[in-house]
Design an enzyme around this catalytic site. Sequence first.
Site, PDB file in Angstrom:
ATOM      1  N   CYS A 170     -40.297   1.928  72.164  1.00 27.93           N
ATOM      2  CA  CYS A 170     -39.950   1.340  70.873  1.00 27.93           C
ATOM      3  C   CYS A 170     -39.940   2.430  69.791  1.00 27.93           C
ATOM      4  CB  CYS A 170     -40.889   0.184  70.539  1.00 27.93           C
ATOM      5  SG  CYS A 170     -40.247  -0.910  69.245  1.00 27.93           S
ATOM      6  N   HIS A 184     -39.507  -3.247  74.608  1.00 31.36           N
ATOM      7  CA  HIS A 184     -40.891  -3.212  75.099  1.00 31.36           C
ATOM      8  C   HIS A 184     -40.899  -3.530  76.590  1.00 31.36           C
ATOM      9  CE1 HIS A 184     -43.104  -2.866  71.276  1.00 31.36           C
ATOM     10  NE2 HIS A 184     -42.090  -3.534  70.771  1.00 31.36           N
ATOM     11  N   GLU A 236     -43.277  -3.464  78.654  1.00 35.99           N
ATOM     12  CA  GLU A 236     -44.493  -4.201  79.018  1.00 35.99           C
ATOM     13  C   GLU A 236     -44.393  -5.684  78.691  1.00 35.99           C
ATOM     14  OE1 GLU A 236     -45.223  -3.098  74.715  1.00 35.99           O
ATOM     15  OE2 GLU A 236     -44.116  -2.286  76.433  1.00 35.99           O
TER      16      GLU A 236
END
EC number: 4.3.2.10
Length: 208
Positions: free
Chosen positions: A75, A182, A184
């Site tokens: 990011c 992102h 994750e």
Amino acid sequence: MIGIVDYGMGNLFSVSKALERLHADYLITSDKHKLLAADALILPGVGAFRDAMDQLPADTIQQFAASGKPLLGICLGMQLLFESSEENGFTKGLGLLPGSVRRFPGKTNDGTAYKVPHMGWNRLEFIQDSPLLTNLEEDYVYFVHSYFVSAENSPVTLAKTDYHEQVAAVVGRDHIFGMQFHPEKSSKLGMALLGNFLKIAAERKAVR
């Protein structure tokens, strides 16, 4: 050992939990010597580019990058890898990848307004081969950002998405990588991308 750079502006919890799900050893630290000793670094980031550069241990990150060990920006962390950003005025970045970061204009060429920040799930389109994309299929990932690197004419764009602009979603050159979204928080594909980064790190370690 994967080092997660703690400079006060990263989404450390979600990144570390993703690495735990991948059974990776990691260390969250701001200590220069521990960061330089890591097998690979992840540079997360949430917030403003200029604030991040003020707080980031830039010399340490650049020294690590010069070592040839893998580095991944996530990011804002991806944006910091580039030469500059226009956020809050011109600010120099780490200069590890060519290009600059600019704001979504919020209007299309025909004057139609669109929402900024770009927030939500967008599909990736792979445009260059990379070990980061090995054995993966194009799918949706989760974005939250108001600034972006244009994918048009960018030699380091590995995958792009479209949000009224051609957005560089995955970037990379040699051992330096970045993801604008992102991973994750991006379900199966996001975890697979992180898994490939861990494989790259392990392979680099094996030949050192």
